[in-house]
Design an enzyme around this catalytic site. Structure first.
Site, PDB file in Angstrom:
ATOM      1  N   GLU A 203      24.092  36.592 -40.242  1.00 41.63           N
ATOM      2  CA  GLU A 203      24.191  38.214 -40.215  1.00 41.63           C
ATOM      3  C   GLU A 203      25.095  38.637 -41.193  1.00 41.63           C
ATOM      4  O   GLU A 203      26.208  39.161 -40.794  1.00 41.63           O
ATOM      5  CB  GLU A 203      24.664  38.459 -38.663  1.00 41.63           C
ATOM      6  CG  GLU A 203      23.640  37.981 -37.539  1.00 41.63           C
ATOM      7  CD  GLU A 203      23.957  38.542 -36.323  1.00 41.63           C
ATOM      8  OE1 GLU A 203      24.870  39.441 -36.167  1.00 41.63           O
ATOM      9  OE2 GLU A 203      22.856  38.626 -35.591  1.00 41.63           O
ATOM     10  N   GLU A 392      18.052  34.108 -33.256  1.00 40.97           N
ATOM     11  CA  GLU A 392      18.935  34.615 -31.997  1.00 40.97           C
ATOM     12  C   GLU A 392      18.047  35.561 -31.308  1.00 40.97           C
ATOM     13  O   GLU A 392      17.367  36.675 -31.783  1.00 40.97           O
ATOM     14  CB  GLU A 392      20.056  35.441 -32.521  1.00 40.97           C
ATOM     15  CG  GLU A 392      20.970  34.198 -32.804  1.00 40.97           C
ATOM     16  CD  GLU A 392      22.587  34.690 -32.838  1.00 40.97           C
ATOM     17  OE1 GLU A 392      22.828  35.928 -32.655  1.00 40.97           O
ATOM     18  OE2 GLU A 392      23.198  34.236 -33.765  1.00 40.97           O
TER      19      GLU A 392
END
Ligand code: BG6
Length: 487
Positions: A203, A392
C-alpha cells in the site's frame, strides 16, 4: 398459527441442540462441508489465505537484536494512537507463531501472507545483517511448510528502520530505495528456496499519503504536495528495485508483484458508457503508482493534474519502476469512487459519496461488494495481467464476546459473503483472480486505532493473549472447504 410456527421452530432448535450441533462455531468442525450451491464455485486451485503484518502482530520489538522502526517511535508521540497502545507486545506472534500457524491450519487455508520486519533483519536498514532476525522468518517459513501452508512474503509493510528515517528522511530519498533493493536481495537470497511468492511494498497509496502527507501514520509528516508526489515516485522506484533484486538473487521462478490498495473505482450504474468511464478513472486515479508500475509511464492526465507538483524522474527510473511483475496484488476493502461518464476532462466524473452510504464498524469501510467484481475486471483489462490476487479484504466489527464466550460476528459474515459472491461473479466470467487473502487472521494492532478495531477471524484477548475463533472463522472455513462463495 404463529404459535404453531414458533413451536415448530422451537422443536427444530431443540432437536439440533440434542444432536450436539447447536454450537455454530463448532458446527463446521463436526460436519463435512456440503457441496457448494450450483454456480457459486471458484476455479480449481484457487488460493485461499489469510494475512497479517510484522509490526501489527509480532511484538518482541527489543528482542534478538531487532532495530527500531519508524512505528516504534511514532506510537510514542502522545495522541497519535487512539487508545494509547503500541505494537510492543501486540499478539506476541514472535513467540506464539506455532500456535498461530495451527489457527491458519484450522481454517483450511493453504496460504499465509506475512511481512518481514526490515529492522529485524537489518537493524539499521543497511550494513550488517542480524542473523537472529532472519532466523525468525526461517522458523516461520519452515513451520508453515510443515503444516502444508504456502508462505507469501511481503517485503515492506510500513516498519521502515528508524535509522533510515534519521539519516536520509526515509522515503524522501532515493538512497532508501537503493537500500531497500539490497534488503530485498538479501531476503530473496535466504528465503526463496522455500518461498515462491513475494509482495514488494504494501500500500504505497496509504503509507505515502498518511505518513508524509497528513501525518496520521509514521513518520507523521505533513509535507507539501510536490514532495508527496516525489515520495510516491520513490516508492514506485523501490518497488522496481525490489522486483529486480528478487529476480537477480531469488531462486529462479520466484514470483513477485505489488500489494496495492488500488483506488477502487466502479461504475455507478452498469451501462457501457459508465463502465468505460470507470476504466479510465481506474487508470487515472492510480496514475501515481500502479499505472506507472504496470506501463512505465505517467499518464498525460496525471502529469497535467499534478502540474508544477509533478515528480521529477528519469527514463532510466521509469524502466526500473516498470520491471515486469508476475502478478498484481490488490487490497480491496471499500469503493473509493463511483463514477459516471462525462464529456468533460478525462471522460469520467467521480460522484460525491452521500453521508448515509452504509459502512462497517470502521467509518472508512464502506460496503460496496461490487467493487471486488469491477476493480479486478477493469484492472486485468487495463494492465493486461493474467494473475491477480486479492492481497487483502476483510472488515472490522465490534465483536462482542457473549456470555457463552462466543463471538457471533454476523456483520463480518454478511460483508464477506457479499464480497465473495461478487468475486465469484468475476472468476466465473474469466477475470484472472487466482487467490484471496482475508485480512486478518486475528485481531491485531490496527495502526492509528491501536487495539480499538478488530479485523480478525480469531478474537484476541490482549491481556491473556487467548485466541478464540469468531463465527466468521467457521464461515471462512466452509468457503475454503467447498471452494465456493458461501452464498
Ligand atoms: C490495510 C492495511 O490498509 O488495512 C492493514 O494493509 C490494515 O495493515 C488494514 O490493518 C486495516 O486498516 P486500518 O487503518 O483500519 O487499521
Amino acid at each position: 398459527m404463529s404459535d404453531k410456527v414458533s413451536r415448530r421452530q422451537f422443536a427444530k432448535i431443540a432437536g439440533l441442540s440434542a444432536a450436539g450441533i447447536a454450537n455454530p462455531v463448532g458446527a463446521v468442525e463436526v460436519n463435512p462441508a456440503p457441496p457448494p450451491r450450483a454456480g457459486t464455485g471458484f476455479p480449481a486451485g484457487f488460493v485461499w489465505g489469510t494475512a497479517t503484518s510484522s509490526y501489527q502482530v509480532e511484538g518482541a520489538v527489543n528482542e534478538d537484536g531487532r532495530g527500531a522502526s519508524i512505528w516504534d517511535k511514532f506510537v510514542r508521540i502522545p495522541g497519535k494512537i487512539e487508545d494509547g497502545t503500541t505494537g510492543d507486545r501486540a499478539n506476541e506472534h514472535y513467540r506464539r507463531y506455532k500456535e498461530d500457524i495451527a489457527l491458519i491450519k484450522e481454517l483450511g487455508c493453504k496460504a499465509y501472507r506475512f511481512s518481514v520486519a526490515w529492522p529485524r533483519v537489518f537493524p539499521d536498514g543497511d550494513g550488517k545483517p542480524n542473523p537472529k532476525g532472519l532466523d525468525f522468518y526461517n522458523r516461520l517459513v519452515d513451520e508453515l511448510l510443515k503444516n502444508g501452508i504456502e508462505p507469501w512474503l511481503t517485503l515492506y509493510h510500513w516498519d521502515l528502520p528508524q535509522s533510515l528515517q534519521d539519516r536520509f528522511g526515509g522515503w524522501r530519498s532515493t538512497e532508501t530505495c537503493k537500500i531497500f533493493g539490497d534488503y530485498a536481495a538479501y531476503v530473496a537470497a535466504h528465503l526463496t528456496d522455500r518461498v515462491n511468492n513475494v509482495f514488494t511494498l504494501n500500500e504505497s497509496g496509504r503509507f505515502v499519503y498518511f505518513g508524509y502527507g497528513i501525518g496520521i501514520d509514521a513518520p507523521g509528516l505533513t509535507l507539501p504536495q510536490a514532495e508527496i508526489n516525489q515520495i510516491r515516485h520513490n516508492s514506485a522506484l523501490a518497488h522496481g528495485l525490489a522486483v529486480q533484486a528478487v529476480r537477480a538473487h531469488g531462486r529462479h521462478g520466484t514470483r513477485v508483484g505489488p500489494a496495492e490498495n488500488i483506488d477502487a473505482c466502479a461504475p455507478a450504474i452498469d451501462t457501457p458508457e459508465n463502465v468505460r468511464a470507470a476504466e479510465i478513472a481506474l487508470r487515472e486515479m492510480n496514475g501515481g503508482y500502479l499505472n506507472v508500475i504496470m506501463t512505465g509511464q505517467y499518464t498525460e492526465a496525471f502529469l497535467k493534474f499534478a502540474g508544477a507538483n509533478a515528480p521529477k524522474y528519469t527514463d532510466a527510473e521509469l524502466k526500473i519502476i516498470s520491471s515486469p511483475v508476475d502478478f498484481l496484488g490488490l487490497n480491496i476493502y471499500a469503493p473509493q469512487n463511483y463514477v459516471v461518464a462525462s464529456d468533460q476532462g478525462a471522460g469520467f466524473m467521480p460522484l460525491p459519496i452521500p453521508k448515509s452510504f452504509p459502512h462497517m464498524n470502521s467509518d472508512w469501510l464502506r460496503v460496496g461488494p461490487e467493487t471486488i467484481y469491477w476493480v479486478p475486471k477493469l484492472a486485468a483489462k487495463i494492465w493486461k495481467t493474467d494473475a491477480i490476487y486479492i492481497s487483502e479484504n476483510g472488515t472490522s466489527g465490534d465483536d462482542v464476546v457473549r456470555p457463552d464466550g462466543k463471538i457471533y460476528d454476523t456483520d463480518r459474515i454478511m460483508y464477506l459473503r457479499n464480497y465473495l459472491a461478487q468475486l465469484q461473479r468475476a472468476t466465473s466470467e474469466g477475470v484472472p483472480v487466482r487467490g484471496y487473502f482475508l485480512w486478518s487472521l486475528m485481531d491485531n494492532f490496527e495502526w492509528v486505532y491501536g487495539l480499538n478495531k478488530r479485523f480478525g477471524l480469531y478474537h484476541v484477548n490482549f491481556d491473556t493473549q487467548v485466541r478464540t475463533p469468531k463465527l466468521s472463522a467457521s464461515f471462512y472455513r466452509n468457503v475454503i472447504a467447498t471452494n465456493a462463495a458461501g452464498v
